[in-house]
Motif scaffolding. Structure first.
Motif, PDB file in Angstrom:
ATOM      1  N   TYR A  17      35.767 -11.284 -15.008  1.00 19.88           N
ATOM      2  CA  TYR A  17      34.329 -11.503 -15.184  1.00 19.88           C
ATOM      3  C   TYR A  17      34.030 -12.749 -16.012  1.00 19.88           C
ATOM      4  CZ  TYR A  17      29.469 -10.593 -16.485  1.00 19.88           C
ATOM      5  OH  TYR A  17      28.112 -10.701 -16.691  1.00 19.88           O
ATOM      6  N   ALA A  18      34.826 -12.989 -17.052  1.00 22.95           N
ATOM      7  CA  ALA A  18      34.570 -14.122 -17.950  1.00 22.95           C
ATOM      8  C   ALA A  18      34.616 -15.457 -17.212  1.00 22.95           C
ATOM      9  CB  ALA A  18      35.580 -14.119 -19.095  1.00 22.95           C
ATOM     10  N   LEU A  19      35.441 -15.551 -16.152  1.00 27.92           N
ATOM     11  CA  LEU A  19      35.538 -16.799 -15.389  1.00 27.92           C
ATOM     12  C   LEU A  19      34.239 -17.144 -14.675  1.00 27.92           C
ATOM     13  CD1 LEU A  19      39.032 -16.755 -13.606  1.00 27.92           C
ATOM     14  CD2 LEU A  19      38.179 -18.503 -15.176  1.00 27.92           C
ATOM     15  N   LEU A  20      33.492 -16.122 -14.290  1.00 27.92           N
ATOM     16  CA  LEU A  20      32.310 -16.331 -13.450  1.00 27.92           C
ATOM     17  C   LEU A  20      31.018 -15.845 -14.103  1.00 27.92           C
ATOM     18  CD1 LEU A  20      33.904 -15.084 -10.099  1.00 27.92           C
ATOM     19  CD2 LEU A  20      33.414 -17.460 -10.696  1.00 27.92           C
ATOM     20  N   ALA A  21      31.103 -15.399 -15.350  1.00 28.18           N
ATOM     21  CA  ALA A  21      29.955 -14.740 -15.990  1.00 28.18           C
ATOM     22  C   ALA A  21      28.682 -15.573 -15.910  1.00 28.18           C
ATOM     23  CB  ALA A  21      30.288 -14.425 -17.440  1.00 28.18           C
ATOM     24  N   GLY A  22      28.792 -16.880 -16.074  1.00 23.70           N
ATOM     25  CA  GLY A  22      27.610 -17.729 -16.048  1.00 23.70           C
ATOM     26  C   GLY A  22      26.968 -17.852 -14.687  1.00 23.70           C
ATOM     27  N   GLN A  23      27.677 -17.382 -13.641  1.00 23.48           N
ATOM     28  CA  GLN A  23      27.162 -17.490 -12.279  1.00 23.48           C
ATOM     29  C   GLN A  23      26.869 -16.124 -11.654  1.00 23.48           C
ATOM     30  OE1 GLN A  23      28.830 -21.075 -10.110  1.00 23.48           O
ATOM     31  NE2 GLN A  23      30.626 -20.513 -11.309  1.00 23.48           N
ATOM     32  N   ILE A  24      26.913 -15.074 -12.484  1.00 26.45           N
ATOM     33  CA  ILE A  24      26.656 -13.713 -12.009  1.00 26.45           C
ATOM     34  C   ILE A  24      25.309 -13.237 -12.526  1.00 26.45           C
ATOM     35  CG2 ILE A  24      27.410 -11.309 -12.101  1.00 26.45           C
ATOM     36  CD1 ILE A  24      30.288 -12.303 -12.258  1.00 26.45           C
ATOM     37  N   ARG A  25      24.484 -12.723 -11.622  1.00 25.51           N
ATOM     38  CA  ARG A  25      23.183 -12.174 -11.971  1.00 25.51           C
ATOM     39  C   ARG A  25      23.245 -10.664 -11.779  1.00 25.51           C
ATOM     40  NH1 ARG A  25      23.306 -17.058 -10.427  1.00 25.51           N
ATOM     41  NH2 ARG A  25      21.697 -18.613 -10.884  1.00 25.51           N
ATOM     42  N   LEU A  26      23.259  -9.956 -12.887  1.00 24.06           N
ATOM     43  CA  LEU A  26      23.434  -8.510 -12.835  1.00 24.06           C
ATOM     44  C   LEU A  26      22.125  -7.805 -12.481  1.00 24.06           C
ATOM     45  CD1 LEU A  26      25.647  -8.097 -16.025  1.00 24.06           C
ATOM     46  CD2 LEU A  26      26.403  -7.894 -13.649  1.00 24.06           C
ATOM     47  N   GLY A  27      22.258  -6.668 -11.794  1.00 22.40           N
ATOM     48  CA  GLY A  27      21.091  -5.854 -11.477  1.00 22.40           C
ATOM     49  C   GLY A  27      20.589  -6.064 -10.064  1.00 22.40           C
ATOM     50  N   TYR A  28      19.490  -5.403  -9.797  1.00 23.33           N
ATOM     51  CA  TYR A  28      18.887  -5.406  -8.456  1.00 23.33           C
ATOM     52  C   TYR A  28      18.255  -6.757  -8.131  1.00 23.33           C
ATOM     53  CZ  TYR A  28      15.533  -4.301  -4.768  1.00 23.33           C
ATOM     54  OH  TYR A  28      14.778  -4.311  -3.623  1.00 23.33           O
ATOM     55  N   THR A  29      18.462  -7.209  -6.903  1.00 23.35           N
ATOM     56  CA  THR A  29      17.849  -8.447  -6.424  1.00 23.35           C
ATOM     57  C   THR A  29      16.848  -8.100  -5.328  1.00 23.35           C
ATOM     58  OG1 THR A  29      19.919  -9.648  -6.840  1.00 23.35           O
ATOM     59  CG2 THR A  29      18.270 -10.736  -5.479  1.00 23.35           C
ATOM     60  N   PRO A  30      15.555  -8.330  -5.544  1.00 22.42           N
ATOM     61  CA  PRO A  30      14.556  -8.011  -4.511  1.00 22.42           C
ATOM     62  C   PRO A  30      14.841  -8.740  -3.205  1.00 22.42           C
ATOM     63  CG  PRO A  30      13.505  -8.521  -6.604  1.00 22.42           C
ATOM     64  CD  PRO A  30      14.944  -8.892  -6.759  1.00 22.42           C
ATOM     65  N   ALA A  31      14.360  -8.169  -2.117  1.00 25.19           N
ATOM     66  CA  ALA A  31      14.642  -8.718  -0.787  1.00 25.19           C
ATOM     67  C   ALA A  31      14.210 -10.168  -0.646  1.00 25.19           C
ATOM     68  CB  ALA A  31      13.961  -7.860   0.275  1.00 25.19           C
ATOM     69  N   GLU A  32      13.046 -10.513  -1.179  1.00 25.87           N
ATOM     70  CA  GLU A  32      12.576 -11.890  -1.045  1.00 25.87           C
ATOM     71  C   GLU A  32      13.477 -12.861  -1.807  1.00 25.87           C
ATOM     72  OE1 GLU A  32       8.473 -12.196  -2.024  1.00 25.87           O
ATOM     73  OE2 GLU A  32       7.802 -10.973  -0.330  1.00 25.87           O
ATOM     74  N   GLU A  33      14.028 -12.400  -2.951  1.00 27.00           N
ATOM     75  CA  GLU A  33      14.972 -13.220  -3.698  1.00 27.00           C
ATOM     76  C   GLU A  33      16.276 -13.372  -2.918  1.00 27.00           C
ATOM     77  OE1 GLU A  33      14.987 -14.064  -7.681  1.00 27.00           O
ATOM     78  OE2 GLU A  33      13.167 -14.709  -6.633  1.00 27.00           O
ATOM     79  N   CYS A  34      16.741 -12.287  -2.315  1.00 24.33           N
ATOM     80  CA  CYS A  34      17.954 -12.353  -1.484  1.00 24.33           C
ATOM     81  C   CYS A  34      17.798 -13.409  -0.398  1.00 24.33           C
ATOM     82  CB  CYS A  34      18.230 -10.996  -0.830  1.00 24.33           C
ATOM     83  SG  CYS A  34      18.843  -9.725  -1.934  1.00 24.33           S
ATOM     84  N   ALA A  35      16.659 -13.389   0.260  1.00 27.87           N
ATOM     85  CA  ALA A  35      16.420 -14.346   1.341  1.00 27.87           C
ATOM     86  C   ALA A  35      16.486 -15.780   0.831  1.00 27.87           C
ATOM     87  CB  ALA A  35      15.062 -14.069   1.994  1.00 27.87           C
ATOM     88  N   ARG A  36      15.968 -16.024  -0.361  1.00 29.77           N
ATOM     89  CA  ARG A  36      16.019 -17.377  -0.927  1.00 29.77           C
ATOM     90  C   ARG A  36      17.459 -17.781  -1.253  1.00 29.77           C
ATOM     91  NH1 ARG A  36      11.563 -15.337  -4.229  1.00 29.77           N
ATOM     92  NH2 ARG A  36       9.584 -15.918  -3.258  1.00 29.77           N
ATOM     93  N   TYR A  37      18.212 -16.851  -1.831  1.00 25.40           N
ATOM     94  CA  TYR A  37      19.609 -17.158  -2.141  1.00 25.40           C
ATOM     95  C   TYR A  37      20.402 -17.436  -0.865  1.00 25.40           C
ATOM     96  CZ  TYR A  37      19.300 -15.920  -7.097  1.00 25.40           C
ATOM     97  OH  TYR A  37      18.991 -15.897  -8.439  1.00 25.40           O
TER      98      TYR A  37
END
Length: 376
Positions: free
Chosen positions: A241-261
């Motif tokens: 986890y420490a290798l990627l911690a700065g690039q991980i967004r924890l928790g639920y991602t709303p559908a509209e946010e998923c689409a943007r990602y």
């Protein structure tokens, strides 16, 4: 330092700064042109493949949502194109709603998790009114312990998991049909997104144990890229986890946010969860793709996925979707496609075209209605 040397140094710095500025402007221009060209092609594909086109059936359908934001939105979108009277219902009061509006069909999504204890009693009451009922399972085969009790109460059973069809028939369900999920083309579509949604590689989903183990094996490689990983449990289950911690967004991602990602990524990973779950008491394997497969493709992004048996029914590997069979192969495919932009975009465009042509919720609802009302 002598004054002359200071002057020469200043002049040299000015030239260097000018060159850097010129290079930055050139790089920005190229990036902008590439994005514009890519999105222009996506728009052209959208015009050539406008999606489902048919006259709506003169039917009234009461839809009972599960609470899956993307799926529920997509189903109502699809019903809006396929029937003259789509009605959004509520699991708590669906029998009363059916009594009041007298629909031709009550369509229930999944019937799990958020549904009340009297759910099946309500279904029986609706059938006693002479109203057809159908359930569309979207969590198979992970909850066979529960769906075994639910399915026999419905007139029609639809499942997105091809491996569950014969099993439902074996427990006494007469009308069982394989019906994959799909993409909402109004939500999952190519788009110009804010820089915070851009990445080389994106993965969105809960850190089930097999997914965490997969990411662990390529974490060092991913740490050198611009990555987005979003979902729950990554801090608890990802060893590196420490290798990627700065690039991980924890928790639920709303559908509209998923689409943007998805729209902002060069490559989106899709790793299906293992089916060895406590509530999969039937012990059925996972043979079908998840809904994310269609949603990613609808965003005009290259998808790199592990293989489920029915994948070739929906997308041609190597032409409309990229596949891998191991973490090492996934790493090499990511490296390859990041360095071969034209190939990456061609596959993404092909997937976008296929999704709009064959894999919208309107296409699925048309098939469902044809099955229930005898013209499909």
């Amino acid at each position: 330092m002598p004054k002359r040397e200071k002057g020469l140094k200043l002049k040299s710095d000015t030239r260097t700064s000018a060159r850097a500025g010129s290079n930055g402007r050139s790089a920005g221009f190229r990036a902008g042109w590439n994005d514009g060209y890519f999105l222009g092609m996506c728009e052209a594909i959208g015009r050539r493949t406008p999606g489902f086109r048919a006259e709506p059936r003169k039917l009234k359908v009461l839809y009972i949502p599960q609470g899956f934001e993307s799926v529920d939105h997509g189903v109502m979108e699809g019903l809006g194109q396929t029937v003259t009277e789509p009605i959004a219902g509520n699991p708590e009061t669906m029998a009363e709603q059916a009594r009041e509006c007298r629909p031709d069909l009550v369509l229930v999504m999944n019937g799990l998790h958020v549904f009340p204890e009297n759910h099946l009693e309500q279904v029986d009451r609706i059938r006693a009114m002479g109203v057809r009922t159908a359930v569309w399972f979207a969590d198979d085969p992970y909850f066979t312990q529960d769906t075994a009790a639910i399915a026999p109460h419905y007139d029609y059973v639809f499942t997105h998991e091809i491996g569950c069809v014969d099993w439902y028939r074996s427990i006494g369900c007469a009308n069982v049909h394989y019906l994959p999920l799909a993409a909402s083309v109004s939500r999952y579509r190519p788009a110009h997104v804010d820089p915070r949604y851009r990445s080389d590689v994106c993965f969105i989903g809960t850190a089930f144990e097999n997914r965490a183990a997969f990411i662990d094996k390529i974490a060092r490689f991913l740490s050198g890229l611009r990555v987005v990983i979003a979902g729950g449990l990554w801090d608890a289950r990802l060893t590196r986890y420490a290798l990627l911690a700065g690039q991980i967004r924890l928790g639920y991602t709303p559908a509209e946010e998923c689409a943007r990602y998805y729209a902002g990524a060069k490559i989106v990973l899709n790793v299906h969860r293992h089916t060895a779950e406590p509530k999969n008491t039937a012990g059925l394997p996972g043979r079908s793709v998840n809904p994310r497969t269609f949603e990613i493709a609808g965003c005009g992004t290259l998808q790199l996925t592990d293989v489920r048996e029915d994948l070739p029914l929906h997308y041609a590997p190597g032409e409309e979707i990229a596949v891998f069979s191991s973490p090492g192969e996934a790493r090499e495919r990511i490296r390859y496609y990041l360095n071969h932009e034209s190939e990456r975009r061609k596959i993404a465009w092909n997937a976008l075209m296929r999704t709009r042509r064959d894999h919208t919720y309107a296409h699925r609802l048309d098939r469902l209605l044809g099955t229930v009302f005898g013209d499909g």
